[in-house]
Enzyme design. Structure first.
Site, PDB file in Angstrom:
ATOM      1  N   ASP A 149       0.855  -1.189   0.000  1.00  0.00           N
ATOM      2  CA  ASP A 149       0.000   0.000   0.000  1.00  0.00           C
ATOM      3  C   ASP A 149       0.883   1.227   0.000  1.00  0.00           C
ATOM      4  OD1 ASP A 149      -2.434  -1.436   0.129  1.00  0.00           O
ATOM      5  OD2 ASP A 149      -2.195  -1.690   2.286  1.00  0.00           O
ATOM      6  N   ASP A 183      -7.072  -1.372  -4.515  1.00  0.00           N
ATOM      7  CA  ASP A 183      -8.123  -1.001  -3.559  1.00  0.00           C
ATOM      8  C   ASP A 183      -9.043   0.064  -4.147  1.00  0.00           C
ATOM      9  OD1 ASP A 183      -7.017  -2.709  -1.651  1.00  0.00           O
ATOM     10  OD2 ASP A 183      -5.714  -1.133  -0.856  1.00  0.00           O
TER      11      ASP A 183
END
Length: 214
Positions: A149, A183
């Protein structure tokens, strides 16, 4: 939306997602951040669990490694299920809105499962060092990779007023989660289904067929 267009969209999202993750892994040390704007940062973290970093071992009496394996296998079945859903919606000539949404969800889910399945054997550890792709000393094994991330939007970073019950004096940050392109694709797809629910699940579009010449 045709199968070719759906596959093209999925491919573009996967390429952007994986290129961004590989770049971060091979240029950033874990925890390193770069300010792009005052409200937008590139912050490298790794997520070995589910959403928000949760782990099955936090809720079930199992080891962290077993919990990680269960989660990865579950993701694989979920991706397969979403893939079948996408194929079925295209075969049934469902609305373009539905096909677009499912394509985004599938691309995002596939992007993250690539991390979970393969990154453990492709990279070495990022703690205190920049990782190397195709390392001779990988940090994990097959099915034990961590999701990369890097997108962080702390648009509001302040402190709760002292008069606020229970929260007074505590820090408040919005938006707190760190996420990635995959995401974003999943969230966008789910958002489309929620906002344009009637359009997505409405009547099928009429299939246009070219006129046949005698």
């Amino acid at each position: 939306m045709s199968l070719k267009k759906s596959l093209l969209l999925i491919s573009i999202i996967l390429i952007i997602d994986q290129l961004s993750k590989v770049y971060i892994k091979t240029h950033f040390v874990l925890g390193e951040s770069v300010d792009v704007l005052s409200w937008f940062k590139i912050l490298f973290i790794e997520n070995s669990g589910a959403a928000w970093g949760a782990k099955l071992s936090d809720f079930l009496p199992i080891s962290e490694s077993i919990g990680k394996l269960i989660l990865t296998v579950f993701r694989l079945f979920a991706v397969a299920g979403i893939g079948y859903w996408l194929y079925d919606t295209i075969q049934k000539n469902s609305s373009r809105t539905l096909i677009l949404a499912v394509s985004l969800i599938f691309a995002g889910a596939l992007g993250n499962i690539i991390d979970s399945v393969f990154y453990g054997i492709l990279f070495n550890d990022s703690t205190g060092q920049v990782a190397t792709l195709f390392s001779n000393e990988p940090y994990g094994s097959l099915f034990y990779g961590k999701v990369v991330d890097m997108l962080y939007f702390p648009m509001i970073n302040t402190t709760w007023p002292e008069w606020v019950p229970y929260l007074g004096g505590n820090s408040f940050r919005f938006f707190e989660p760190v996420f990635n392109i995959a995401d974003t694709a999943i969230s966008t797809g789910v958002g489309i289904l929620l906002v344009f629910n009637k359009k997505a699940f409405g009547k099928k579009e009429e299939m246009t067929r070219p006129s046949e010449e005698d």
